[in-house]
Scaffold this motif. Structure first.
Motif, mmCIF file in Angstrom:
data_model
loop_
_atom_site.group_PDB
_atom_site.id
_atom_site.type_symbol
_atom_site.label_atom_id
_atom_site.label_comp_id
_atom_site.label_asym_id
_atom_site.label_seq_id
_atom_site.Cartn_x
_atom_site.Cartn_y
_atom_site.Cartn_z
ATOM 1 N N MET A 69 0.816 -1.203 0.000
ATOM 2 C CA MET A 69 0.000 0.000 0.000
ATOM 3 C C MET A 69 0.864 1.273 0.000
ATOM 4 S SD MET A 69 -3.127 0.722 -0.156
ATOM 5 C CE MET A 69 -3.845 2.324 -0.224
ATOM 6 N N LEU A 70 1.979 1.244 0.711
ATOM 7 C CA LEU A 70 2.842 2.423 0.778
ATOM 8 C C LEU A 70 3.323 2.852 -0.611
ATOM 9 C CD1 LEU A 70 4.480 4.556 2.321
ATOM 10 C CD2 LEU A 70 6.267 2.840 2.630
ATOM 11 N N THR A 71 3.737 1.889 -1.432
ATOM 12 C CA THR A 71 4.275 2.237 -2.753
ATOM 13 C C THR A 71 3.184 2.633 -3.744
ATOM 14 O OG1 THR A 71 4.370 -0.118 -3.299
ATOM 15 C CG2 THR A 71 6.404 0.907 -2.509
ATOM 16 N N LYS A 72 1.934 2.489 -3.370
ATOM 17 C CA LYS A 72 0.848 3.037 -4.185
ATOM 18 C C LYS A 72 0.639 4.512 -3.856
ATOM 19 C CE LYS A 72 -1.892 -1.080 -5.184
ATOM 20 N NZ LYS A 72 -1.121 -2.154 -4.592
ATOM 21 N N LEU A 73 0.854 4.855 -2.592
ATOM 22 C CA LEU A 73 0.668 6.232 -2.143
ATOM 23 C C LEU A 73 1.901 7.093 -2.434
ATOM 24 C CD1 LEU A 73 -1.707 7.612 -0.741
ATOM 25 C CD2 LEU A 73 -0.563 7.225 1.427
ATOM 26 N N LEU A 74 3.073 6.535 -2.168
ATOM 27 C CA LEU A 74 4.337 7.224 -2.429
ATOM 28 C C LEU A 74 4.910 6.678 -3.728
ATOM 29 C CD1 LEU A 74 6.732 9.066 -1.578
ATOM 30 C CD2 LEU A 74 7.676 7.074 -0.398
ATOM 31 N N THR A 75 4.895 7.489 -4.769
ATOM 32 C CA THR A 75 5.412 7.050 -6.065
ATOM 33 C C THR A 75 6.802 7.639 -6.303
ATOM 34 O OG1 THR A 75 4.256 8.884 -7.150
ATOM 35 C CG2 THR A 75 3.107 6.746 -7.066
ATOM 36 N N LEU A 127 18.076 4.578 4.123
ATOM 37 C CA LEU A 127 17.339 5.508 3.262
ATOM 38 C C LEU A 127 18.067 6.846 3.179
ATOM 39 C CD1 LEU A 127 13.638 4.819 4.371
ATOM 40 C CD2 LEU A 127 14.782 4.013 2.295
ATOM 41 N N ILE A 128 18.534 7.336 4.323
ATOM 42 C CA ILE A 128 19.242 8.620 4.356
ATOM 43 C C ILE A 128 20.517 8.555 3.511
ATOM 44 C CG2 ILE A 128 20.514 10.226 5.860
ATOM 45 C CD1 ILE A 128 18.451 9.416 8.084
ATOM 46 N N ALA A 129 21.184 7.404 3.508
ATOM 47 C CA ALA A 129 22.453 7.251 2.779
ATOM 48 C C ALA A 129 22.269 7.215 1.266
ATOM 49 C CB ALA A 129 23.166 5.983 3.243
ATOM 50 N N CYS A 130 21.066 7.004 0.790
ATOM 51 C CA CYS A 130 20.830 6.941 -0.655
ATOM 52 C C CYS A 130 21.163 8.281 -1.308
ATOM 53 C CB CYS A 130 19.374 6.584 -0.943
ATOM 54 S SG CYS A 130 18.933 4.906 -0.481
ATOM 55 N N GLN A 131 21.832 8.210 -2.451
ATOM 56 C CA GLN A 131 22.232 9.441 -3.126
ATOM 57 C C GLN A 131 21.497 9.667 -4.442
ATOM 58 O OE1 GLN A 131 26.477 9.757 -3.347
ATOM 59 N NE2 GLN A 131 26.707 9.651 -1.138
ATOM 60 N N HIS A 132 20.592 8.747 -4.767
ATOM 61 C CA HIS A 132 19.829 8.883 -6.011
ATOM 62 C C HIS A 132 18.375 8.498 -5.773
ATOM 63 C CE1 HIS A 132 23.480 9.495 -8.318
ATOM 64 N NE2 HIS A 132 24.012 8.491 -7.650
ATOM 65 N N GLN A 133 17.482 9.134 -6.496
ATOM 66 C CA GLN A 133 16.050 8.853 -6.395
ATOM 67 C C GLN A 133 15.759 7.369 -6.648
ATOM 68 O OE1 GLN A 133 13.640 10.137 -9.711
ATOM 69 N NE2 GLN A 133 12.027 10.852 -8.332
ATOM 70 N N ASP A 134 16.404 6.790 -7.664
ATOM 71 C CA ASP A 134 16.173 5.380 -7.996
ATOM 72 C C ASP A 134 16.541 4.464 -6.827
ATOM 73 O OD1 ASP A 134 15.306 6.041 -10.525
ATOM 74 O OD2 ASP A 134 17.236 5.663 -11.484
ATOM 75 N N THR A 135 17.671 4.728 -6.206
ATOM 76 C CA THR A 135 18.130 3.898 -5.081
ATOM 77 C C THR A 135 17.164 4.009 -3.912
ATOM 78 O OG1 THR A 135 20.371 4.498 -5.769
ATOM 79 C CG2 THR A 135 20.152 3.327 -3.681
ATOM 80 N N LEU A 136 16.735 5.213 -3.627
ATOM 81 C CA LEU A 136 15.799 5.446 -2.540
ATOM 82 C C LEU A 136 14.479 4.705 -2.799
ATOM 83 C CD1 LEU A 136 15.580 6.944 0.127
ATOM 84 C CD2 LEU A 136 15.040 9.007 -1.122
ATOM 85 N N TRP A 137 13.987 4.798 -4.007
ATOM 86 C CA TRP A 137 12.743 4.124 -4.392
ATOM 87 C C TRP A 137 12.883 2.605 -4.253
ATOM 88 C CZ3 TRP A 137 7.852 4.227 -4.686
ATOM 89 C CH2 TRP A 137 7.130 3.429 -5.558
ATOM 90 N N GLU A 138 14.010 2.072 -4.709
ATOM 91 C CA GLU A 138 14.232 0.621 -4.617
ATOM 92 C C GLU A 138 14.295 0.163 -3.164
ATOM 93 O OE1 GLU A 138 13.980 -1.615 -7.019
ATOM 94 O OE2 GLU A 138 13.540 0.049 -8.373
ATOM 95 N N ILE A 164 12.853 1.586 -0.549
ATOM 96 C CA ILE A 164 11.495 1.650 0.011
ATOM 97 C C ILE A 164 10.685 0.442 -0.450
ATOM 98 C CG2 ILE A 164 9.310 2.918 -0.062
ATOM 99 C CD1 ILE A 164 11.088 5.505 -0.050
ATOM 100 N N LYS A 165 10.772 0.125 -1.728
ATOM 101 C CA LYS A 165 10.056 -1.055 -2.240
ATOM 102 C C LYS A 165 10.557 -2.325 -1.561
ATOM 103 C CE LYS A 165 10.591 -0.822 -6.671
ATOM 104 N NZ LYS A 165 10.508 -0.982 -8.130
ATOM 105 N N GLN A 166 11.863 -2.429 -1.407
ATOM 106 C CA GLN A 166 12.469 -3.610 -0.775
ATOM 107 C C GLN A 166 11.982 -3.761 0.668
ATOM 108 O OE1 GLN A 166 16.782 -3.401 -0.656
ATOM 109 N NE2 GLN A 166 16.859 -4.716 1.138
#
Length: 152
Positions: A1-7, A129-140, A142-144
């Motif tokens: 549900m989270l990844t439906k709300l946060l894209t 999450l804070i250590a992520c330096q790219h949008q793609d990494t952060l998204w992955e 969160i999904k993980q």
């Protein structure tokens, strides 16, 4: 549900912001851009924190600013701002992750919020999450974390 709300397109990274007000403005900007909220929703979030204090800092390093659905929410949504350098909502509350929640009512967002809380209960996951330096990494990440929690 989270990844439906946060894209993914509602996730931003920034080096720093000058104030918590600026952080909320920036964090909410994708929701404004995609017409999920009105500008007055951002103003209501800021006013609420000015009135009630930094209650939106729900765990170390994380804030979830929000306001009432009647304060200008068109469509349910969530956005995320990840900061490299913290912003302070109060002197001893450094915040790196700002999840802006826009709810259309008092109930429909609760499962996504519960999913988010499960992810945020683990300080190591917050630091990842804070250590992520790219949008793609952060998204992955969160999904993980969301998938991991839902399969356990």
């Amino acid at each position: 549900m989270l990844t439906k709300l946060l894209t993914k397109d509602c996730i931003q990274l920034a080096n720093f912001v000058h104030s918590w007000k600026e952080a909320i403005q920036l964090a909410a900007s994708p929701l404004l851009q995609y017409n999920k909220i009105e500008q007055r929703y951002i103003e209501a979030m800021i006013q609420s924190i000015e009135q009630y204090g930094p209650y939106v800092v729900i765990t170390p390093k994380v804030a979830i600013p929000h306001a009432r659905p009647t304060d200008g929410v068109y469509e349910q949504g969530m956005s995320l701002l990840c900061l490299e350098n913290p912003v302070f909502f109060s002197p001893n509350q450094p915040v790196y992750l700002i999840f802006v929640l826009a709810a259309i009512d008092n109930m429909s967002h609760l499962q996504a919020l519960a999913d988010l809380i499960v992810v945020l209960q683990n300080p190591d996951q917050i630091d990842d999450l804070i250590a992520c330096q790219h949008q793609d990494t952060l998204w992955e990440k969160i999904k993980q974390y969301t998938t991991k929690e839902s399969t356990e």
